[in-house]
Design a protein around this motif. Structure first.
Motif, PDB file in Angstrom:
ATOM      1  N   PHE A   1       2.839  62.924  39.451  1.00 51.24           N
ATOM      2  CA  PHE A   1       3.147  64.404  39.672  1.00 51.24           C
ATOM      3  C   PHE A   1       4.299  64.016  40.916  1.00 51.24           C
ATOM      4  O   PHE A   1       5.215  65.094  40.895  1.00 51.24           O
ATOM      5  N   HIS A   2       4.394  62.852  41.718  1.00 53.16           N
ATOM      6  CA  HIS A   2       5.411  62.536  42.546  1.00 53.16           C
ATOM      7  C   HIS A   2       6.628  61.622  41.787  1.00 53.16           C
ATOM      8  O   HIS A   2       7.751  61.712  42.324  1.00 53.16           O
ATOM      9  N   THR A   3       6.237  61.073  40.628  1.00 47.60           N
ATOM     10  CA  THR A   3       7.081  60.266  40.389  1.00 47.60           C
ATOM     11  C   THR A   3       7.811  60.593  39.181  1.00 47.60           C
ATOM     12  O   THR A   3       8.939  59.937  38.572  1.00 47.60           O
ATOM     13  N   HIS A   4       7.324  61.316  38.128  1.00 47.98           N
ATOM     14  CA  HIS A   4       8.026  61.743  36.917  1.00 47.98           C
ATOM     15  C   HIS A   4       8.648  63.085  37.215  1.00 47.98           C
ATOM     16  O   HIS A   4       8.099  64.276  37.266  1.00 47.98           O
ATOM     17  N   GLY A   5       9.896  63.041  36.511  1.00 44.69           N
ATOM     18  CA  GLY A   5      10.685  63.986  36.615  1.00 44.69           C
ATOM     19  C   GLY A   5      11.692  63.755  35.215  1.00 44.69           C
ATOM     20  O   GLY A   5      11.910  62.802  34.746  1.00 44.69           O
ATOM     21  N   THR A   6      12.504  64.785  35.077  1.00 44.59           N
ATOM     22  CA  THR A   6      13.364  64.844  33.890  1.00 44.59           C
ATOM     23  C   THR A   6      14.798  65.080  34.575  1.00 44.59           C
ATOM     24  O   THR A   6      15.149  66.138  35.154  1.00 44.59           O
ATOM     25  N   PRO A   7      16.020  64.457  33.741  1.00 46.86           N
ATOM     26  CA  PRO A   7      15.705  63.372  32.901  1.00 46.86           C
ATOM     27  C   PRO A   7      15.222  62.254  33.622  1.00 46.86           C
ATOM     28  O   PRO A   7      15.286  62.057  34.840  1.00 46.86           O
ATOM     29  N   PRO A   8      14.929  61.305  33.029  1.00 45.19           N
ATOM     30  CA  PRO A   8      14.096  60.006  33.535  1.00 45.19           C
ATOM     31  C   PRO A   8      15.263  59.188  34.195  1.00 45.19           C
ATOM     32  O   PRO A   8      16.442  59.172  33.677  1.00 45.19           O
ATOM     33  N   VAL A   9      14.903  58.621  35.376  1.00 42.85           N
ATOM     34  CA  VAL A   9      15.894  57.434  36.166  1.00 42.85           C
ATOM     35  C   VAL A   9      14.964  56.462  36.276  1.00 42.85           C
ATOM     36  O   VAL A   9      13.732  56.338  36.225  1.00 42.85           O
ATOM     37  N   ALA A  10      15.779  55.413  36.479  1.00 41.44           N
ATOM     38  CA  ALA A  10      14.927  53.839  36.947  1.00 41.44           C
ATOM     39  C   ALA A  10      14.440  54.192  38.402  1.00 41.44           C
ATOM     40  O   ALA A  10      15.181  54.836  39.367  1.00 41.44           O
ATOM     41  N   HIS A  11      13.337  53.823  38.459  1.00 42.68           N
ATOM     42  CA  HIS A  11      12.701  54.040  39.848  1.00 42.68           C
ATOM     43  C   HIS A  11      13.421  53.104  40.976  1.00 42.68           C
ATOM     44  O   HIS A  11      13.502  51.824  40.705  1.00 42.68           O
ATOM     45  N   LYS A  12      13.600  53.694  42.104  1.00 47.18           N
ATOM     46  CA  LYS A  12      14.132  52.962  43.192  1.00 47.18           C
ATOM     47  C   LYS A  12      13.125  52.387  44.110  1.00 47.18           C
ATOM     48  O   LYS A  12      12.230  53.170  44.344  1.00 47.18           O
TER      49      LYS A  12
ATOM     50  N   THR B   1      13.518  59.203  43.872  1.00 42.90           N
ATOM     51  CA  THR B   1      14.288  58.334  43.670  1.00 42.90           C
ATOM     52  C   THR B   1      15.555  58.610  44.395  1.00 42.90           C
ATOM     53  O   THR B   1      16.420  57.738  44.172  1.00 42.90           O
ATOM     54  N   GLY B   2      15.734  59.708  44.821  1.00 44.67           N
ATOM     55  CA  GLY B   2      16.877  60.276  45.676  1.00 44.67           C
ATOM     56  C   GLY B   2      17.864  60.543  44.793  1.00 44.67           C
ATOM     57  O   GLY B   2      19.193  61.043  45.248  1.00 44.67           O
ATOM     58  N   THR B   3      17.527  61.049  43.487  1.00 38.01           N
ATOM     59  CA  THR B   3      18.623  61.393  42.539  1.00 38.01           C
ATOM     60  C   THR B   3      18.772  62.891  42.687  1.00 38.01           C
ATOM     61  O   THR B   3      17.635  63.621  42.437  1.00 38.01           O
ATOM     62  N   PRO B   4      19.672  63.527  42.504  1.00 40.17           N
ATOM     63  CA  PRO B   4      20.041  64.732  42.658  1.00 40.17           C
ATOM     64  C   PRO B   4      20.098  65.523  41.345  1.00 40.17           C
ATOM     65  O   PRO B   4      20.059  64.998  40.344  1.00 40.17           O
ATOM     66  N   GLY B   5      19.377  67.004  41.563  1.00 34.50           N
ATOM     67  CA  GLY B   5      19.611  67.889  40.338  1.00 34.50           C
ATOM     68  C   GLY B   5      18.598  67.472  39.075  1.00 34.50           C
ATOM     69  O   GLY B   5      18.515  67.973  38.147  1.00 34.50           O
ATOM     70  N   ARG B   6      17.443  66.813  39.505  1.00 30.43           N
ATOM     71  CA  ARG B   6      16.381  66.842  38.372  1.00 30.43           C
ATOM     72  C   ARG B   6      15.437  67.848  38.166  1.00 30.43           C
ATOM     73  O   ARG B   6      15.451  68.832  39.015  1.00 30.43           O
TER      74      ARG B   6
ATOM     75  N   ALA C   1      18.863  71.193  21.967  1.00 35.88           N
ATOM     76  CA  ALA C   1      18.597  69.644  21.679  1.00 35.88           C
ATOM     77  C   ALA C   1      19.776  68.996  22.477  1.00 35.88           C
ATOM     78  O   ALA C   1      21.024  69.496  22.553  1.00 35.88           O
ATOM     79  N   ALA C   2      19.499  67.756  22.932  1.00 36.58           N
ATOM     80  CA  ALA C   2      20.285  67.039  23.875  1.00 36.58           C
ATOM     81  C   ALA C   2      19.929  65.687  23.777  1.00 36.58           C
ATOM     82  O   ALA C   2      18.994  65.309  23.303  1.00 36.58           O
ATOM     83  N   LYS C   3      20.826  64.814  24.463  1.00 33.50           N
ATOM     84  CA  LYS C   3      20.298  63.174  24.120  1.00 33.50           C
ATOM     85  C   LYS C   3      19.406  62.925  25.447  1.00 33.50           C
ATOM     86  O   LYS C   3      18.677  61.766  25.151  1.00 33.50           O
ATOM     87  N   THR C   4      18.962  63.698  26.171  1.00 31.82           N
ATOM     88  CA  THR C   4      17.954  63.489  27.141  1.00 31.82           C
ATOM     89  C   THR C   4      17.182  64.826  27.474  1.00 31.82           C
ATOM     90  O   THR C   4      17.527  65.916  26.947  1.00 31.82           O
ATOM     91  N   SER C   5      16.263  64.568  28.384  1.00 34.25           N
ATOM     92  CA  SER C   5      15.490  65.554  28.871  1.00 34.25           C
ATOM     93  C   SER C   5      16.042  66.469  30.281  1.00 34.25           C
ATOM     94  O   SER C   5      17.126  65.834  30.773  1.00 34.25           O
ATOM     95  N   GLY C   6      15.469  67.382  30.458  1.00 30.86           N
ATOM     96  CA  GLY C   6      15.824  67.864  31.969  1.00 30.86           C
ATOM     97  C   GLY C   6      16.251  69.398  32.077  1.00 30.86           C
ATOM     98  O   GLY C   6      16.078  70.186  30.865  1.00 30.86           O
ATOM     99  N   LEU C   7      16.764  69.822  33.157  1.00 27.51           N
ATOM    100  CA  LEU C   7      17.262  71.273  33.331  1.00 27.51           C
ATOM    101  C   LEU C   7      18.588  71.276  32.807  1.00 27.51           C
ATOM    102  O   LEU C   7      19.537  70.552  33.099  1.00 27.51           O
ATOM    103  N   GLY C   8      18.775  72.314  31.910  1.00 26.55           N
ATOM    104  CA  GLY C   8      20.245  72.911  31.713  1.00 26.55           C
ATOM    105  C   GLY C   8      20.591  73.950  32.648  1.00 26.55           C
ATOM    106  O   GLY C   8      21.562  73.464  33.378  1.00 26.55           O
ATOM    107  N   HIS C   9      19.904  74.925  32.916  1.00 25.03           N
ATOM    108  CA  HIS C   9      20.062  75.794  34.026  1.00 25.03           C
ATOM    109  C   HIS C   9      19.147  76.952  34.246  1.00 25.03           C
ATOM    110  O   HIS C   9      18.299  76.819  33.626  1.00 25.03           O
ATOM    111  N   ALA C  10      19.073  77.395  35.402  1.00 28.08           N
ATOM    112  CA  ALA C  10      18.088  78.461  35.859  1.00 28.08           C
ATOM    113  C   ALA C  10      18.829  79.711  35.921  1.00 28.08           C
ATOM    114  O   ALA C  10      19.927  79.685  36.613  1.00 28.08           O
ATOM    115  N   ALA C  11      18.419  80.853  35.557  1.00 25.22           N
ATOM    116  CA  ALA C  11      19.124  82.118  35.528  1.00 25.22           C
ATOM    117  C   ALA C  11      18.387  83.154  36.227  1.00 25.22           C
ATOM    118  O   ALA C  11      17.211  83.387  35.780  1.00 25.22           O
TER     119      ALA C  11
END
Length: 321
Positions: free
Chosen positions: A310-321, A213-218, A64-74
């Motif tokens: 498929f090219h635009t949706h990732g998590t956590p969401p960010v504003a499109h650039k 979007t150029g956002t790292p780590g999603r 449970a978190a405030k947003t979506s996305g990856l915590g970690h990969a092990a």
């Protein structure tokens, strides 16, 4: 002719991933009642889930978190010594975070971050799943009995991250963790837009594709394997009956030839199903396959155009650039 460097074989396989969800109860219901994973633990704000043929206690940690996305990969290492070697290689690299005592189901862990900021955990000590009486299989070489529930995922297969710098991530996984590149996408300007890498004889254990979007780590998606294409077709009907958003598929990828179906779970994370008969890379001197920008514009293997999300949706969401 110079000798090739000795391959690093310290990573055994993908162990689990952690994903965040802002709709914990709905996501938990999706993964257990609709998707059909088995709950094998609970701790704090997380539940631990598994496919019926995952040998470890869990392959998905849902938090449970405030947003979506990856915590970690092990990733599990091949031995305690292999874990120590990878930790020693990473220490002082700028990518190292340090040791932790581990988590439910696995022992001490070395934490690092790739150049894009995805959190990577390395461990060796692990808890093999011990099924309760009602889950004991008839065949002793299976981790638990076939659940006959939801779509019955067999095992975790791979995950896909989004990254701002694909080439830097590739070099990190090659140089520090010993992953091999099997396929990639190179754009007309010469830059890498996608990489598929393996530490095993499977054709890939994870992939990274460029974040538009150029956002790292999603995070792009996690994939579980089913036994056949037919089970994936049945899963599509099951998702339809349960009001799950089907993004694209069933169809076949050109890259890696994976038969796929993509859906979104309630927290917004993308989840893929794939057929369990993964392609194998047996050649120790495998030459990576390079796909061009023009080739990828043709769409998927049988002509299905790649859906825009498929090219635009990732998590956590960010504003499109």
């Amino acid at each position: 002719m110079a000798d090739a460097p000795e391959p690093i074989m310290d990573i055994a396989h993908l162990g689990h991933i952690e994903i965040f969800t802002p709709k914990f109860e709905e996501s938990a219901r999706f993964f257990t009642e609709i998707y059909g994973l088995t709950k094998s633990g609970e701790k704090g704000d997380s539940i631990y889930l598994r496919g019926y043929d995952d040998y470890e206690r869990y392959s998905l940690k849902l938090t449970a978190a405030k947003t979506s996305g990856l915590g970690h990969a092990a990733y599990r290492c091949r031995s305690p010594q292999a874990l120590e070697r990878r930790a020693a290689a990473l220490k002082g690299s700028g990518f190292d975070v340090g040791w932790t005592d581990g988590d439910l189901g696995h022992g001490k862990t070395f934490v690092c971050k790739d150049p894009d900021g995805h959190v990577i955990e390395l461990y060796y000590e692990t808890e093999w799943y011990q099924p309760p009486t009602e889950e004991k299989p008839a065949l002793k070489n299976q981790a638990q009995r076939y659940p006959g529930h939801g779509i019955n995922p067999r095992r975790i297969d791979h995950w896909n991250g989004l990254a701002a710098d694909i080439s830097a991530c590739r070099k990190f996984f090659e140089d520090y963790l010993g992953f091999r590149l099997t396929e990639r996408i190179v754009l007309n300007d010469g830059s890498e837009a996608g990489i598929w890498m393996t530490a095993t004889n499977k054709s890939y254990d994870f992939a990274y594709t460029r974040d538009h979007t150029g956002t790292p780590g999603r995070f792009h998606h996690v994939t579980y394997a089913l036994n056949s294409r037919e089970e994936i077709l049945l899963a599509a009907d099951w998702f339809l009956e349960n009001g799950v958003y089907i993004e694209t598929g069933p169809h076949k990828h050109a890259v890696q030839q994976t038969f796929f179906l993509y859906v979104w779970e309630p927290g917004g994370n993308r989840v893929e199903l794939a057929n369990a008969g993964a392609r194998l890379v047996l050649a120790p001197d495998w030459k990576p396959i390079t796909w061009t920008e023009d080739e990828r514009k043709k769409g998927q293997a049988w002509g299905l155009k790649t859906i825009e999300s498929f090219h635009t949706h990732g998590t956590p969401p960010v504003a499109h650039k």
